[in-house]
Design an enzyme around this catalytic site. Sequence first.
Site, PDB file in Angstrom:
ATOM      1  N   TYR A 148       0.830  -1.206   0.000  1.00  0.00           N
ATOM      2  CA  TYR A 148       0.000   0.000   0.000  1.00  0.00           C
ATOM      3  C   TYR A 148       0.869   1.262   0.000  1.00  0.00           C
ATOM      4  O   TYR A 148       0.611   2.218  -0.744  1.00  0.00           O
ATOM      5  CB  TYR A 148      -0.908  -0.041   1.228  1.00  0.00           C
ATOM      6  CG  TYR A 148      -1.778   1.164   1.448  1.00  0.00           C
ATOM      7  CD1 TYR A 148      -2.911   1.387   0.677  1.00  0.00           C
ATOM      8  CD2 TYR A 148      -1.487   2.069   2.468  1.00  0.00           C
ATOM      9  CE1 TYR A 148      -3.728   2.478   0.901  1.00  0.00           C
ATOM     10  CE2 TYR A 148      -2.296   3.166   2.702  1.00  0.00           C
ATOM     11  CZ  TYR A 148      -3.411   3.366   1.922  1.00  0.00           C
ATOM     12  OH  TYR A 148      -4.214   4.458   2.157  1.00  0.00           O
TER      13      TYR A 148
ATOM     14  N   LYS B 226       0.940   4.150  -2.868  1.00  0.00           N
ATOM     15  CA  LYS B 226       0.583   5.532  -2.556  1.00  0.00           C
ATOM     16  C   LYS B 226       1.747   6.492  -2.809  1.00  0.00           C
ATOM     17  O   LYS B 226       1.534   7.648  -3.192  1.00  0.00           O
ATOM     18  CB  LYS B 226       0.101   5.631  -1.108  1.00  0.00           C
ATOM     19  CG  LYS B 226      -1.255   4.967  -0.864  1.00  0.00           C
ATOM     20  CD  LYS B 226      -2.339   5.557  -1.744  1.00  0.00           C
ATOM     21  CE  LYS B 226      -3.726   5.119  -1.338  1.00  0.00           C
ATOM     22  NZ  LYS B 226      -4.784   5.646  -2.232  1.00  0.00           N
TER      23      LYS B 226
END
Length: 300
Positions: free
Chosen positions: A171, A175
């Site tokens: 993640y 991001k």
Amino acid sequence: MSGIVDGRVVIVTGAGRGLGRAHALAFAREGAHVVVNDIGVGLDGSGNSTGPAQQVVEEIEALGGKAVANTDDVADWAGAENLVATALDRFGRMDVLVNNAGFLRDRMLVNLGEDEWDAVIRVHLKGHFAPMRHAAAHWRAEAKAGRTPAARVINTSSGAGLLGSIGQGNYSAAKAGIAGLTVIAAAEFARYGITVNAIAPSARTRMTENTFDMAAPEDGFDAMAPENVSPLVVWLGSEASGSVSGRVFEVDGGRVSLAQAWRHGPVADKGARWEPGELGPVVERLIAESPEPEPVYGAS
């Protein structure tokens, strides 16, 4: 309401719940027509349902607004193209793209499987690029036809992408990629009347409820309500934000902060090739002359 986006057509991905739902409703309250995109998956990306998107459409219509549901997979190339076509077919134009869709498959890196890596990178990073690519192609055609748009893209990064987060390597990498993609797209798309910015929000959603203590207070200001993030997103989607591009904003509660990107730091230049044995003291001096990096979330 100010009507700051009155008549503008907005696509919000992942808009069936959480932040996306809050953004869609906030845009509608300010007069925008909204394409509510949500494939209706679970927190880990499994399953699908048309229910969440349609429910938000009905909420917008109950407010007197105009909306249409879309359940295309934003990380699928044809699906992303159809998402843009949905806005154009239903409302005749497109002004704003809010990339928000995502899910989690958290695990420490040493335990992270290839499928868990691929799935999260796909939905977050490709799921930002694909809709943005198709939207930008439309806006470029408009600009070349002499109808330069006041187009806006708002991407969703994260504090995990800016600083890192233990147990969220997939993640965090996605991001961080979104933050970098935002800067590049802003530079490339400026000539076509398109601004591109990103937010790194903190709010209580399905994705964060097990990560932080985000319980709603019994009374007073709910700092972790997702609705607190949406006003900045709406403003960034308005024509008033035309001078702002290539920026990443951290936002939560009543706080808005401008994130600082990587910058050139202290330099040591020998004017010739270094020997490996020389570099220990050089690196130590460069580190001593630099501020301490912000800690990774979850680091002890």
